[in-house]
Write a protein that holds these residues in place. Structure first.
Motif, PDB file in Angstrom:
ATOM      1  N   ALA A   1       0.844  -1.148  -0.078  1.00 37.56           N
ATOM      2  CA  ALA A   1       0.107   0.070   0.070  1.00 37.56           C
ATOM      3  C   ALA A   1       0.918   1.297  -0.023  1.00 37.56           C
ATOM      4  N   ALA A   2       0.736   2.501  -0.800  1.00 36.94           N
ATOM      5  CA  ALA A   2       1.251   3.449  -0.967  1.00 36.94           C
ATOM      6  C   ALA A   2       1.119   4.275   0.312  1.00 36.94           C
ATOM      7  N   VAL A   3      -0.333   4.128   0.798  1.00 39.15           N
ATOM      8  CA  VAL A   3      -0.333   4.951   2.134  1.00 39.15           C
ATOM      9  C   VAL A   3       0.292   4.376   3.308  1.00 39.15           C
ATOM     10  N   GLY A   4       0.265   2.986   3.304  1.00 38.10           N
ATOM     11  CA  GLY A   4       0.939   2.330   4.598  1.00 38.10           C
ATOM     12  C   GLY A   4       2.405   2.408   4.164  1.00 38.10           C
TER      13      GLY A   4
ATOM     14  N   ALA B   1       0.925   7.854 -13.174  1.00 39.82           N
ATOM     15  CA  ALA B   1       1.595   8.660 -14.144  1.00 39.82           C
ATOM     16  C   ALA B   1       1.219  10.252 -13.965  1.00 39.82           C
ATOM     17  N   ASP B   2       0.262  10.552 -13.139  1.00 44.91           N
ATOM     18  CA  ASP B   2      -0.085  11.883 -13.053  1.00 44.91           C
ATOM     19  C   ASP B   2       0.600  12.803 -11.918  1.00 44.91           C
ATOM     20  N   GLY B   3       1.686  11.813 -11.172  1.00 43.29           N
ATOM     21  CA  GLY B   3       2.520  12.447 -10.215  1.00 43.29           C
ATOM     22  C   GLY B   3       2.016  12.085  -9.050  1.00 43.29           C
ATOM     23  N   GLY B   4       0.860  11.600  -8.997  1.00 44.74           N
ATOM     24  CA  GLY B   4       0.429  11.355  -7.394  1.00 44.74           C
ATOM     25  C   GLY B   4       0.326   9.822  -7.094  1.00 44.74           C
ATOM     26  N   TRP B   5      -0.333   9.463  -5.892  1.00 43.55           N
ATOM     27  CA  TRP B   5      -0.289   8.274  -5.504  1.00 43.55           C
ATOM     28  C   TRP B   5      -1.857   7.951  -4.902  1.00 43.55           C
ATOM     29  N   GLY B   6      -2.144   6.584  -5.262  1.00 42.94           N
ATOM     30  CA  GLY B   6      -3.265   5.982  -4.618  1.00 42.94           C
ATOM     31  C   GLY B   6      -3.255   5.102  -3.468  1.00 42.94           C
ATOM     32  N   LEU B   7      -4.316   4.733  -2.839  1.00 40.13           N
ATOM     33  CA  LEU B   7      -4.093   3.882  -1.780  1.00 40.13           C
ATOM     34  C   LEU B   7      -3.266   2.684  -2.007  1.00 40.13           C
TER      35      LEU B   7
ATOM     36  N   THR C   1      -1.476  11.023  -1.831  1.00 37.75           N
ATOM     37  CA  THR C   1      -0.532  11.909  -2.294  1.00 37.75           C
ATOM     38  C   THR C   1       0.373  12.772  -1.296  1.00 37.75           C
ATOM     39  N   SER C   2      -0.550  13.216  -0.296  1.00 35.04           N
ATOM     40  CA  SER C   2       0.134  14.236   0.606  1.00 35.04           C
ATOM     41  C   SER C   2       0.900  13.355   1.554  1.00 35.04           C
ATOM     42  N   LEU C   3       0.424  12.057   1.970  1.00 31.57           N
ATOM     43  CA  LEU C   3       1.304  11.444   2.653  1.00 31.57           C
ATOM     44  C   LEU C   3       2.842  11.150   2.039  1.00 31.57           C
ATOM     45  N   ALA C   4       2.660  10.638   0.641  1.00 32.12           N
ATOM     46  CA  ALA C   4       4.005  10.384   0.065  1.00 32.12           C
ATOM     47  C   ALA C   4       4.667  11.514  -0.214  1.00 32.12           C
TER      48      ALA C   4
ATOM     49  N   TRP D   1       5.119  -1.360   2.711  1.00 30.19           N
ATOM     50  CA  TRP D   1       4.271  -1.988   3.911  1.00 30.19           C
ATOM     51  C   TRP D   1       3.023  -2.240   3.416  1.00 30.19           C
ATOM     52  N   GLN D   2       2.375  -3.276   3.823  1.00 29.02           N
ATOM     53  CA  GLN D   2       1.111  -3.958   3.359  1.00 29.02           C
ATOM     54  C   GLN D   2      -0.072  -3.068   3.782  1.00 29.02           C
TER      55      GLN D   2
END
Length: 569
Positions: free
Chosen positions: A39-42, A75-81, A92-95, A263-264
């Motif tokens: 998970a990108a957020v984790g 590709a848009d420069g952000g991240w998802g869950l 995106t803010s966390l990353a 991290w999962q």
């Protein structure tokens, strides 16, 4: 009929191949490995927390996590869950915050692109959801990328509400809300007039965070969720609060990092990740496929029983007797407890445990007749009353001896009738689309002998209309492509109805499942489980196999019963 006999033989072979594959993948103690996806957020929250609270010792983990985030941005420069999920503001803010602290020079371009994407959405202030605005702003402020004075103030005074009211208002956000409230109190002190109240708020916030972690076994995690744990750890570190919890959270995050630096989505504090709900769904299907007395499955039942929570969870106002998703001490959940109890009932050897579980469920029923996931009578979107969970809970009460005349059952059915959508479907909090809950409600009504009610007729009509041309089901009418999970749920529900039209649709669903089975006896898992509403659908391989096997055997049994009742056997 030769065609009928051919299909029955194919179903039997497919079911046996699936059972063999499940048993081959089982551990000696009866459990199954079933890792959640990265998970990108984790990952971002863990990196952020380690940067703030353990940079010296965890430098290698921080670097690995930062590189993973860079490799897996959209590709848009952000991240998802999750990897492959659409970009969203919180992820995106966390990353961005994590990369800014972890690699302030090398990741400057990625940080700039992420901030630009946030600005294209209107910036932090442009977020329509006040909760998202607050969380995103506070996360960016942890990395010095946003002025905390510009963040809308958390209504921390909600912590002064009576405990029962507070639980319903905050639900499972209680520990995260409390940690962020402590951060806000440190960075934006209240006026002298309100200072005595702020001290009381801070004391309550500390107590909630500490009690939550202690009741989860004192292992440092919060909800067995690296994202929540990392966010709480970072907030407490910057606020200068609860140093023991900060150290414990760091220990948990270090212990569950994956070899690739991520991290999962969910990970219990154990190095070996266990999964109660997946084991329960697979176990019930194996039991009903004729393996109830198999020693390997009996070991699964004993392990599941050993995972029952024997202590209350006061933060949720929950009595002992339920199960968590990871099998350790943690957040007791109705959603995870009902498949466990259905599995134990299917073994035929744990009636006492099933009755005790049914009694626990009765205590967890909402005042409106529904069941929520964690906290009774909450209206929190990620926790509040859920038609899928409610139908499943009714099934357990029936398995424990209740009838349609039972008061708890009647109240649940009235609620399910009241909240049915005009098109005949029902939503599910933790599954995408309308198939899971609609099929569950229809199956429950059929088992109770109430298949003739209008609510059942509308559910049948919706499922029939939602079937795709190839015989499968996806998220809803017109959705492409179909999935094994949704096809299995709809096929089983329609097969159990007994009508000719429903049987024909179920047979087409079975044919699709038979064709979709892989040579190794398994089905591909699709992103149909949901971590938060409308965000982050993810696959669960163990649940997929259990649902498909259950559909094969239950449908075959339903067809045979129908043939016997009409004298065609």
């Amino acid at each position: 009929m030769p065609e009928q006999e051919s299909r029955e033989r194919r179903i039997a072979r497919a079911a046996e191949r699936c059972a063999t594959a499940l048993f081959d993948g089982q551990r000696p103690d009866g459990t199954w490995p079933n890792p959640r996806p990265p998970a990108a957020v984790g990952t971002a929250a863990a990196v952020l927390a380690l940067c703030l609270a353990d940079r010296g010792r965890s430098a290698g983990l921080i670097g690995d996590g930062a590189r993973w985030l860079i490799r897996h941005r959209n590709a848009d420069g952000g991240w998802g869950l999750l990897t492959g999920s659409p970009s969203d503001p919180m992820a995106t803010s966390l990353a961005v915050a994590a990369l800014h602290l972890a690699e302030p020079g090398r990741a400057a371009a990625e940080v700039a692109d992420g901030l630009a994407l946030l600005e294209s959405w209107g910036g932090v202030r442009g977020l329509s959801d006040a909760k998202a605005w607050r969380q995103t702003g506070l996360v960016l402020s942890l990395a010095g990328l946003y002025d905390p004075a510009e963040v809308p103030r958390l209504p921390a005074e909600a912590l002064l509400l009576p405990a029962g009211v507070r639980r319903r208002a905050l639900s499972y956000y209680a520990s995260g809300f409390s940690a962020l409230s402590l951060l806000q109190l440190r960075r934006r002190p209240w006026s002298a007039v309100l200072r005595p109240v702020s001290a009381r708020v801070a004391a309550i916030a500390r107590d909630i965070v500490e009690r939550s972690e202690e009741d989860e076994g004192g292992v440092g995690s919060h909800g067995s969720d690296p994202m929540l744990t990392g966010l709480i750890c970072a907030a407490l570190q910057v606020a200068g609060e609860c140093p023991r919890l900060v150290r414990a959270a760091v220990g948990y995050l270090r212990s569950v990092v994956q070899p690739d630096g991520s991290w999962q989505l969910i990970h219990g504090p154990e190095v070996r990740r266990d999964d109660v709900i997946g084991a329960a769904v697979a176990g019930e299907s194996l039991a009903r496929a004729g393996h109830a007395a198999d020693a390997r499955l009996l070991r699964t039942a004993e392990w599941v029983l050993s995972r029952r929570q024997d202590r209350p969870f006061p933060v949720f106002g929950c009595p002992p007797g339920g199960w968590t998703w990871t099998g350790g001490a943690g957040w007791p959940s109705v959603y995870d407890s009902v498949p466990v109890l259905k599995f134990l009932a299917a073994t035929g050897a744990h009636d006492t445990a099933v009755r005790a579980g049914a009694a626990w469920l009765r205590r967890r029923q909402d005042s409106r007749g529904s069941w929520s996931t964690f906290v009774r009578d909450t209206r929190e979107a990620n926790d509040g009353p859920c038609p899928f969970t409610t139908a499943q809970a009714v099934d357990v009460l029936v398995l424990a001896g209740a009838s349609a005349a039972d008061r708890a059952v009647r109240r649940a059915l009235r609620w399910l009738t009241r909240v049915q959508r005009p098109d005949g479907s029902h939503p599910s909090t933790w599954n995408r689309g309308g198939v899971p809950a609609t099929a569950a409600v229809l199956s429950t009504l059929t088992r109770l002998g109430l298949g003739g009610r209008p609510v059942a007729a509308r559910a049948r009509g919706w499922l029939l209309a939602a079937q795709l041309p190839d015989g499968s089901w996806g998220a809803g009418p017109g959705a492409e492509p179909g999935t094994a999970e949704e096809t299995a749920r709809a096929t089983r529900a329609l097969a159990e109805c007994g009508g000719a039209v429903e049987r024909a649709a179920a047979e087409r669903g079975l044919d699709w499942l038979l064709a979709a089975q892989r040579p190794d006896g398994r089905w591909d898992a699709a992103r149909v489980c949901v971590f938060t509403p409308d965000h982050g659908p993810y696959p669960d391989g163990l649940i997929t196999q259990g649902l498909a096997l259950g559909a094969l055997t239950a449908s075959q049994r339903a067809f045979r019963d129908a043939a016997l009742s009409t004298g065609r056997a």
